[in-house]
Design a protein around this motif. Sequence first.
Motif, PDB file in Angstrom:
ATOM      1  N   VAL A  13       0.816  -1.211   0.000  1.00 21.50           N
ATOM      2  CA  VAL A  13       0.000   0.000   0.000  1.00 21.50           C
ATOM      3  C   VAL A  13       0.849   1.261   0.000  1.00 21.50           C
ATOM      4  N   PHE A  14       2.176   1.085  -0.079  1.00 20.73           N
ATOM      5  CA  PHE A  14       3.057   2.248   0.007  1.00 20.73           C
ATOM      6  C   PHE A  14       3.391   2.731  -1.391  1.00 20.73           C
ATOM      7  N   THR A  15       2.931   3.898  -1.772  1.00 21.92           N
ATOM      8  CA  THR A  15       3.153   4.420  -3.107  1.00 21.92           C
ATOM      9  C   THR A  15       3.988   5.674  -3.041  1.00 21.92           C
ATOM     10  N   LEU A  16       4.427   6.134  -4.200  1.00 23.24           N
ATOM     11  CA  LEU A  16       5.328   7.280  -4.261  1.00 23.24           C
ATOM     12  C   LEU A  16       4.786   8.525  -3.568  1.00 23.24           C
ATOM     13  N   PRO A  17       3.510   8.897  -3.763  1.00 24.55           N
ATOM     14  CA  PRO A  17       3.042  10.087  -3.058  1.00 24.55           C
ATOM     15  C   PRO A  17       3.190   9.986  -1.544  1.00 24.55           C
ATOM     16  N   LEU A  18       2.972   8.778  -0.997  1.00 26.02           N
ATOM     17  CA  LEU A  18       3.107   8.603   0.443  1.00 26.02           C
ATOM     18  C   LEU A  18       4.548   8.774   0.875  1.00 26.02           C
ATOM     19  N   VAL A  19       5.501   8.267   0.053  1.00 25.35           N
ATOM     20  CA  VAL A  19       6.905   8.451   0.380  1.00 25.35           C
ATOM     21  C   VAL A  19       7.244   9.925   0.402  1.00 25.35           C
ATOM     22  N   ASN A  20       6.808  10.646  -0.606  1.00 27.48           N
ATOM     23  CA  ASN A  20       7.118  12.067  -0.668  1.00 27.48           C
ATOM     24  C   ASN A  20       6.545  12.815   0.527  1.00 27.48           C
ATOM     25  N   SER A  21       5.330  12.442   0.939  1.00 27.16           N
ATOM     26  CA  SER A  21       4.719  13.089   2.093  1.00 27.16           C
ATOM     27  C   SER A  21       5.507  12.798   3.361  1.00 27.16           C
ATOM     28  N   ALA A  22       5.949  11.542   3.488  1.00 27.56           N
ATOM     29  CA  ALA A  22       6.726  11.170   4.674  1.00 27.56           C
ATOM     30  C   ALA A  22       8.048  11.916   4.708  1.00 27.56           C
ATOM     31  N   VAL A  23       8.696  12.006   3.554  1.00 24.77           N
ATOM     32  CA  VAL A  23       9.960  12.727   3.481  1.00 24.77           C
ATOM     33  C   VAL A  23       9.765  14.194   3.830  1.00 24.77           C
ATOM     34  N   ALA A  24       8.716  14.809   3.267  1.00 23.88           N
ATOM     35  CA  ALA A  24       8.459  16.222   3.532  1.00 23.88           C
ATOM     36  C   ALA A  24       8.201  16.453   5.011  1.00 23.88           C
ATOM     37  N   ALA A  25       7.441  15.550   5.641  1.00 17.78           N
ATOM     38  CA  ALA A  25       7.138  15.707   7.060  1.00 17.78           C
ATOM     39  C   ALA A  25       8.405  15.619   7.906  1.00 17.78           C
ATOM     40  N   GLU A  26       9.296  14.685   7.533  1.00 19.77           N
ATOM     41  CA  GLU A  26      10.525  14.553   8.310  1.00 19.77           C
ATOM     42  C   GLU A  26      11.430  15.761   8.115  1.00 19.77           C
ATOM     43  N   GLN A  27      11.454  16.289   6.885  1.00 17.47           N
ATOM     44  CA  GLN A  27      12.307  17.441   6.637  1.00 17.47           C
ATOM     45  C   GLN A  27      11.842  18.655   7.448  1.00 17.47           C
ATOM     46  N   GLU A  28      10.530  18.765   7.652  1.00 16.78           N
ATOM     47  CA  GLU A  28      10.004  19.870   8.445  1.00 16.78           C
ATOM     48  C   GLU A  28      10.479  19.786   9.893  1.00 16.78           C
ATOM     49  N   THR A  29      10.675  18.581  10.382  1.00 19.44           N
ATOM     50  CA  THR A  29      11.106  18.402  11.770  1.00 19.44           C
ATOM     51  C   THR A  29      12.625  18.307  11.896  1.00 19.44           C
ATOM     52  N   GLY A  30      13.317  18.399  10.742  1.00 18.97           N
ATOM     53  CA  GLY A  30      14.766  18.342  10.771  1.00 18.97           C
ATOM     54  C   GLY A  30      15.331  16.941  10.748  1.00 18.97           C
ATOM     55  N   ALA A  31      14.467  15.907  10.656  1.00 22.57           N
ATOM     56  CA  ALA A  31      14.948  14.526  10.607  1.00 22.57           C
ATOM     57  C   ALA A  31      15.354  14.172   9.180  1.00 22.57           C
ATOM     58  N   SER A  32      16.128  13.108   9.033  1.00 26.79           N
ATOM     59  CA  SER A  32      16.569  12.675   7.708  1.00 26.79           C
ATOM     60  C   SER A  32      15.593  11.670   7.131  1.00 26.79           C
ATOM     61  N   PRO A  33      15.379  11.696   5.832  1.00 32.55           N
ATOM     62  CA  PRO A  33      14.526  10.690   5.204  1.00 32.55           C
ATOM     63  C   PRO A  33      15.116   9.300   5.427  1.00 32.55           C
ATOM     64  N   GLU A  34      14.224   8.319   5.488  1.00 33.26           N
ATOM     65  CA  GLU A  34      14.688   6.974   5.777  1.00 33.26           C
ATOM     66  C   GLU A  34      14.734   6.078   4.556  1.00 33.26           C
ATOM     67  N   ARG A  35      14.612   6.648   3.368  1.00 32.13           N
ATOM     68  CA  ARG A  35      14.747   5.781   2.196  1.00 32.13           C
ATOM     69  C   ARG A  35      16.164   5.207   2.186  1.00 32.13           C
ATOM     70  N   PRO A  36      16.294   3.904   2.108  1.00 37.83           N
ATOM     71  CA  PRO A  36      17.623   3.301   2.263  1.00 37.83           C
ATOM     72  C   PRO A  36      18.522   3.535   1.061  1.00 37.83           C
ATOM     73  N   ASN A  37      19.821   3.578   1.319  1.00 39.38           N
ATOM     74  CA  ASN A  37      20.801   3.519   0.247  1.00 39.38           C
ATOM     75  C   ASN A  37      20.821   2.114  -0.322  1.00 39.38           C
ATOM     76  N   ILE A  38      21.285   1.995  -1.554  1.00 38.94           N
ATOM     77  CA  ILE A  38      21.397   0.680  -2.187  1.00 38.94           C
ATOM     78  C   ILE A  38      22.796   0.528  -2.764  1.00 38.94           C
ATOM     79  N   LEU A  39      23.512  -0.469  -2.290  1.00 38.77           N
ATOM     80  CA  LEU A  39      24.827  -0.809  -2.833  1.00 38.77           C
ATOM     81  C   LEU A  39      24.704  -2.177  -3.486  1.00 38.77           C
ATOM     82  N   PHE A  40      24.772  -2.175  -4.808  1.00 42.61           N
ATOM     83  CA  PHE A  40      24.582  -3.396  -5.594  1.00 42.61           C
ATOM     84  C   PHE A  40      25.949  -3.850  -6.107  1.00 42.61           C
TER      85      PHE A  40
END
Length: 550
Positions: A13-40
């Motif tokens: 149920v997690f789609t791109l708009p929800l990710v963007n909203s979560a990122v925006a909310a964290e940025q407002e509070t000064g926290a870092s987004p939690e989208r993981p790095n990927i090392l392949f």
Amino acid sequence: MKKALLSSLVAGVFTLPLVNSAVAAEQETGASPERPNILFIMSDDHAVQALSAYGHPISKLAPTPNLDRIAANGAKFQRSYVTNSLCGPSRAAMLTGKFGHENGFTYNGQIFDGTQFNWPNALQDSGYATAMIGKWHINRIPNGFNFEHWEILNDQGEYYNPDFITADGVKMEMGYTTDLITDKTLAWLDKGRDKSKPFALLMHHKAPHRNWMPAPRHTQLFEDVEFPLPDNFFDGYEGRVAASKQTMTIANHTQDGHDIKMTVAEGEGEWRKDIWPHLLARLTDEQRAEWDNAYQARNDYMNANEANWSEKQMAEWKYQRYMQDYLATIVAVDESVGEVLDYLEESGLSDNTLVVYTSDQGFFLGEHGFYDKRFMYEESFSTPLVMQLPGVIKPGTVVNELVQNIDYAPTFIQLAGLETPADIHGKSLLPLLSGQGHSGWRDALYYHYYEFPGFHDVARHYGVSDGRFKLIHFYNPDDQWEFYDLEADPSEMVNAIDDPRYKEEVGRLIHRLAQLQDEYGVPPLKEWRDEPLDRHPNPSLEELFPHSFK
């Protein structure tokens, strides 16, 4: 946030708009987004038998402790497979999540359309910093890919003093290629990337691809080790027409000089038949002297005894030399992975970085007498796959479901919080990695190899495997079917296609094969079974970067 993110991703149920909203909310509070790095991290031609986390007797003599760290810290996939056991097509499948008949790359020598959907571009478009370092081997340069940074080897690359291609041109760099790729990877991670963004980094090693030239520190590492000869090393190929016609046996088809490093006479350093002499020619005088010294005694012993050895003894000597060098190149890869893992831990990146290690396909280590890959037989069809992501993947996780390299793209896409295109053939691995399982997971795998005529004369074939039973149709140049019970015959020595005991299983797999071909949109066999290979030579480096050759 990470556990909540994963649970919502797995639930679908997690789609791109929800990710963007979560990122925006964290940025407002000064926290870092939690989208993981990927090392392949990908190597070329790394057999499952040669990664010690899988427990094969060979790997116990040549362990890979740093690769084992990933499995211990995260997940090991017990049944990981490719769609086509050949370098270019396998890479195309990983990048797009699609079989070759859909992504347009079915055999080496075609031109890959990099503008089609691929996961590195999708992640970059969503805000990731992206980079590609090492062996690319799809087109001359990454056309259509929008990597912010790329440094790639020229075609197959060389083990010593390789040419690296960048957007600015071509430069020969001195050193051992595995080490150079590691240094470039660490440099980009430490100082080259935009640290305000999550990153997606592809680190692709040349090793352990042919011609297996170890680093100077490893040339004598296994010279006193005797590796166990596979029980079917002297396979007679009864009942297997395609296997009887290949040209990829260690005994008869390796190049004495290029592959086995055999010299012309006692006291000489000159290699015997060498189809690509430019590789040895790249060594400096100092490197060459060190190389000759490392191999001289062993080669002199061979030259002194060759006349008295039987064909069987010579075949066994070639096998030991092949294994000594092949496995020594993997030691450098393992060291490389250890350096990168250490950097991630020391820099605080490890907790939010998905680390993936795999190979573009498996490889024969003397089974059936073979080296190389291409066949749908297990050693070639299977590939190592280990992953770690703390807080998401429980340490010591073992995944037993049937997975394939088309599954990487949807996994990375979903982990980044993006929507997966509907036409992707693969499945996200996140439900398996989370330990939640998946009741609708695949029950069979489809495979297709197209490159005949070509290197090693392996017939065109496709097939299906459910993990227990396997059905293969070789269709060009001969029309032959093979069937194996992998539980009763794990070495695939007995073609049971006509065994009445398996009549129902053969019929079931024929039906399942047709279903998979329909599901994946495979064109009817009559449309392409005899179609000639249409190779398109890549432009030369001189044409692409004339300023580098003035």
